[in-house]
Write an enzyme that holds these catalytic residues in place. Structure first.
Site, PDB file in Angstrom:
ATOM      1  N   GLY A  22       3.210  27.938  -4.278  1.00  0.00           N
ATOM      2  CA  GLY A  22       2.672  26.959  -5.224  1.00  0.00           C
ATOM      3  C   GLY A  22       3.337  26.946  -6.587  1.00  0.00           C
ATOM      4  O   GLY A  22       2.964  26.143  -7.448  1.00  0.00           O
ATOM      5  N   GLY A  53       6.289  25.901  -7.402  1.00  0.00           N
ATOM      6  CA  GLY A  53       6.924  24.597  -7.603  1.00  0.00           C
ATOM      7  C   GLY A  53       5.884  23.504  -7.844  1.00  0.00           C
ATOM      8  O   GLY A  53       6.090  22.595  -8.648  1.00  0.00           O
ATOM      9  N   ASP A  54       4.747  23.606  -7.156  1.00  0.00           N
ATOM     10  CA  ASP A  54       3.676  22.615  -7.323  1.00  0.00           C
ATOM     11  C   ASP A  54       3.089  22.701  -8.731  1.00  0.00           C
ATOM     12  O   ASP A  54       2.886  21.692  -9.403  1.00  0.00           O
ATOM     13  CB  ASP A  54       2.548  22.849  -6.316  1.00  0.00           C
ATOM     14  CG  ASP A  54       3.051  22.939  -4.884  1.00  0.00           C
ATOM     15  OD1 ASP A  54       4.056  22.285  -4.574  1.00  0.00           O
ATOM     16  OD2 ASP A  54       2.435  23.674  -4.092  1.00  0.00           O
TER      17      ASP A  54
HETATM   18  N1  LIG Z   1       9.282  35.064 -10.736  1.00  0.00           N
HETATM   19  C1  LIG Z   1       9.109  34.073 -11.634  1.00  0.00           C
HETATM   20  N2  LIG Z   1       9.038  34.360 -12.955  1.00  0.00           N
HETATM   21  C2  LIG Z   1       8.848  33.381 -13.866  1.00  0.00           C
HETATM   22  N3  LIG Z   1       8.733  32.075 -13.556  1.00  0.00           N
HETATM   23  C3  LIG Z   1       8.796  31.735 -12.258  1.00  0.00           C
HETATM   24  C4  LIG Z   1       8.995  32.697 -11.228  1.00  0.00           C
HETATM   25  N4  LIG Z   1       9.026  32.065 -10.043  1.00  0.00           N
HETATM   26  C5  LIG Z   1       8.850  30.751 -10.314  1.00  0.00           C
HETATM   27  N5  LIG Z   1       8.717  30.545 -11.641  1.00  0.00           N
HETATM   28  C6  LIG Z   1       8.523  29.260 -12.313  1.00  0.00           C
HETATM   29  O1  LIG Z   1       8.049  28.309 -11.370  1.00  0.00           O
HETATM   30  C7  LIG Z   1       9.012  27.263 -11.169  1.00  0.00           C
HETATM   31  C8  LIG Z   1       9.060  26.889  -9.711  1.00  0.00           C
HETATM   32  O2  LIG Z   1       9.449  28.007  -8.959  1.00  0.00           O
HETATM   33  P1  LIG Z   1      10.411  27.920  -7.690  1.00  0.00           P
HETATM   34  O3  LIG Z   1      11.751  27.460  -8.113  1.00  0.00           O
HETATM   35  O4  LIG Z   1      10.322  29.235  -7.005  1.00  0.00           O
HETATM   36  O5  LIG Z   1       9.704  26.764  -6.868  1.00  0.00           O
HETATM   37  P2  LIG Z   1       9.478  26.597  -5.320  1.00  0.00           P
HETATM   38  O6  LIG Z   1      10.522  27.357  -4.544  1.00  0.00           O
HETATM   39  O7  LIG Z   1       9.322  25.151  -5.078  1.00  0.00           O
HETATM   40  O8  LIG Z   1       8.076  27.303  -5.163  1.00  0.00           O
HETATM   41  P3  LIG Z   1       7.023  27.174  -3.965  1.00  0.00           P
HETATM   42  O9  LIG Z   1       7.736  26.529  -2.796  1.00  0.00           O
HETATM   43  O10 LIG Z   1       6.656  28.593  -3.714  1.00  0.00           O
HETATM   44  O11 LIG Z   1       5.932  26.343  -4.511  1.00  0.00           O
HETATM   45  C9  LIG Z   1      10.327  27.805 -11.715  1.00  0.00           C
HETATM   46  O12 LIG Z   1      11.154  26.754 -12.180  1.00  0.00           O
HETATM   47  C10 LIG Z   1       9.854  28.712 -12.831  1.00  0.00           C
HETATM   48  O13 LIG Z   1       9.625  27.984 -13.994  1.00  0.00           O
HETATM   49  O1  LIG Z   2       0.263  25.500  -0.181  1.00  0.00           O
HETATM   50  C1  LIG Z   2       1.645  25.525  -0.014  1.00  0.00           C
HETATM   51  C2  LIG Z   2       2.315  24.910  -1.206  1.00  0.00           C
HETATM   52  O2  LIG Z   2       1.803  23.654  -1.446  1.00  0.00           O
HETATM   53  C3  LIG Z   2       3.820  24.859  -1.049  1.00  0.00           C
HETATM   54  O3  LIG Z   2       4.416  24.128  -2.073  1.00  0.00           O
HETATM   55  C4  LIG Z   2       4.225  24.218   0.244  1.00  0.00           C
HETATM   56  O4  LIG Z   2       5.598  24.416   0.358  1.00  0.00           O
HETATM   57  C5  LIG Z   2       3.533  24.821   1.435  1.00  0.00           C
HETATM   58  O5  LIG Z   2       3.815  24.067   2.578  1.00  0.00           O
HETATM   59  C6  LIG Z   2       2.030  24.853   1.270  1.00  0.00           C
HETATM   60  O6  LIG Z   2       1.490  25.542   2.367  1.00  0.00           O
END
Ligand SMILES: Nc1ncnc2c1ncn2[C@@H]1O[C@H](COP(=O)(O)OP(=O)(O)OP(=O)(O)O)[C@@H](O)[C@H]1O
Ligand SMILES: O[C@H]1[C@H](O)[C@@H](O)[C@H](O)[C@@H](O)[C@H]1O
Length: 380
Positions: free
Chosen positions: A242, A244-245
């Site tokens: 979450g 990225g969300d």
């Molecule tokens: N370990 C961390 N420390 C600090 N900030 C983080 C960290 N991980 C993620 N973030 C913040 O959250 C934002 C989104 O993270 P990330 O790039 O991992 O997204 P994601 O891979 O789409 O995540 P997910 O799929 O788990 O929702 C990053 O741009 C950053 O600002």
């Molecule tokens: O709850 C999580 C979350 O929303 C992530 O962003 C998504 O990649 C996953 O599929 C979902 O299970």
């Protein structure tokens, strides 16, 4: 003892309406062959959690099945003949095939797609296409770009494919996704660094702004004529789900409040960092939120959002005081360590009012909560 009071919420007057489109889901997190957490998931749940925290009003179009097991403030559409989407996230299989991947995701149940006819029949300033399980169809996105002034898309809603046998999530090229022709009508496309490999950033930035998130390293914003890095905030990561969300929730929330893009991206980074520090849907410290909202109000550049006026000349330039804004947000995180005697849950009940529920201390394990009632499954 738990006490309950209903108080007016003058500072939380909804400021602009956003349409969020994407299904809620059930997340099961596994490590070492065992389940270590089961939580409410779906980008829609993380984003609405951040919007509630930032006092952004929104309409949610989300579908769940008869087995949906979490209490939520914004009722999803219940499909009696379908099950709720379920994802299993395997955290110890992530690095084997792809160095960018932190987990292997499997969609083990799918819910119905969201059709054009499920969307409300009115206009919105902002739209967010944030599907997780393939529920957003090209025609759904087409209607969104018609009824919303500015549409933000999480690329995961467009490029996910699911293995026929075990539901393993695979990514397909954006060009082959069936959504490519709609990109010139989209305002922002958000991708993680892993997902960005499935698109040609140089090509797509000619049509819409691209935001690539880089986990602990923050994010990068690309637009037609330029690009910039936005610094991260520190975090002790316990669960990346979450991030990225919540980033997208903070980013769009910042824009709705009238921030320029670089400042809004900082708010996105802040909420991303707050999310990885907790398992599942994050709970936010009340004092932290108050500081964030005060700082955002101080930074507000425009009385209405910049792209409503069609003038985006200033919006990508880091405004003066950007570093100070970052420093004040970073400082605000210091208050989030729970050291008080009582924890306050701030639960929105209806427009303009919230119910504050004061409960026992959380011993530093659980953050003070605002705006989320999603953490406990309904007892059967
Ligand atoms: N370990 C961390 N420390 C600090 N900030 C983080 C960290 N991980 C993620 N973030 C913040 O959250 C934002 C989104 O993270 P990330 O790039 O991992 O997204 P994601 O891979 O789409 O995540 P997910 O799929 O788990 O929702 C990053 O741009 C950053 O600002
Ligand atoms: O709850 C999580 C979350 O929303 C992530 O962003 C998504 O990649 C996953 O599929 C979902 O299970």
């Amino acid at each position: 003892m738990v006490t309950t009071t209903t108080i007016p919420h003058p500072q939380n007057t909804p400021i602009q309406s956003v349409l969020i489109v994407g299904n809620y889901c059930h997340d099961v997190l596994l490590q070492g062959g065992a389940v270590f957490a089961e939580t409410l998931g779906g980008a829609a749940s993380f984003i609405s959690n951040v919007f509630t925290a930032l006092s952004v009003s929104f309409h949610l179009t989300s579908k769940v099945g008869f087995d949906f097991k979490y209490p939520v403030n914004h009722e999803p559409i219940l499909i009696p003949t379908s099950k709720t989407a379920v994802f299993h996230a395997y955290f110890d299989q992530g690095h084997t095939e792809n160095a960018h991947q932190d987990r292997v995701l499997k969609r083990v149940e799918a819910c119905d797609p969201i059709n054009q006819s499920d969307l409300p029949d009115r206009r919105f300033g902002f739209g967010m296409a944030v599907g997780v399980g393939g529920e957003i169809l090209p025609e759904t996105l087409e209607k969104m770009v018609e009824i919303c002034d500015a549409v933000f898309v999480d690329i995961q809603a467009l490029i996910r494919a699911f293995d026929k046998n075990d539901g393993t999530v695979k990514l397909v090229g954006l060009k082959e996704s069936g959504f490519y022709h709609l990109l010139p009508r989209v305002k922002f496309l958000k991708a993680s660094s892993e997902e960005a490999l499935f698109m040609d950033v140089e090509e797509v930035r000619q049509w819409c702004c691209v935001v690539v998130t880089h986990g602990k390293d923050g994010c990068e914003v690309y637009w037609k004529d330029g690009e910039m890095k936005i610094e991260p905030f520190g975090a002790n990561q316990v669960d990346p789900t979450g991030a990225g969300d919540s980033f997208l929730g903070g980013f769009v929330g910042g824009l709705v409040h009238g921030l320029a893009v670089p400042d809004a991206a900082l708010v996105g980074n802040l909420f991303g960092s707050l999310t990885v520090g907790q398992v599942g849907l994050p709970k936010f410290d009340l004092r932290l939120l108050q500081i964030i909202k005060d700082e955002v109000r101080r930074r507000k550049l425009h009385s209405t959002c910049w792209f409503e006026s069609g003038d985006d000349s200033m919006s990508f330039t880091k405004p003066g005081g950007h570093e100070e804004f970052r420093a004040s947000l970073a400082l605000s995180k210091l208050v989030s360590t729970c050291s008080v005697q009582e924890c306050v849950r701030d639960v929105p009940r209806s427009a303009g009012s919230v119910e504050q529920v004061i409960g026992p201390p959380c011993n530093g394990q659980q953050k003070l909560l605002v705006g989320s009632v999603y953490d406990e499954p309904i007892k059967q």
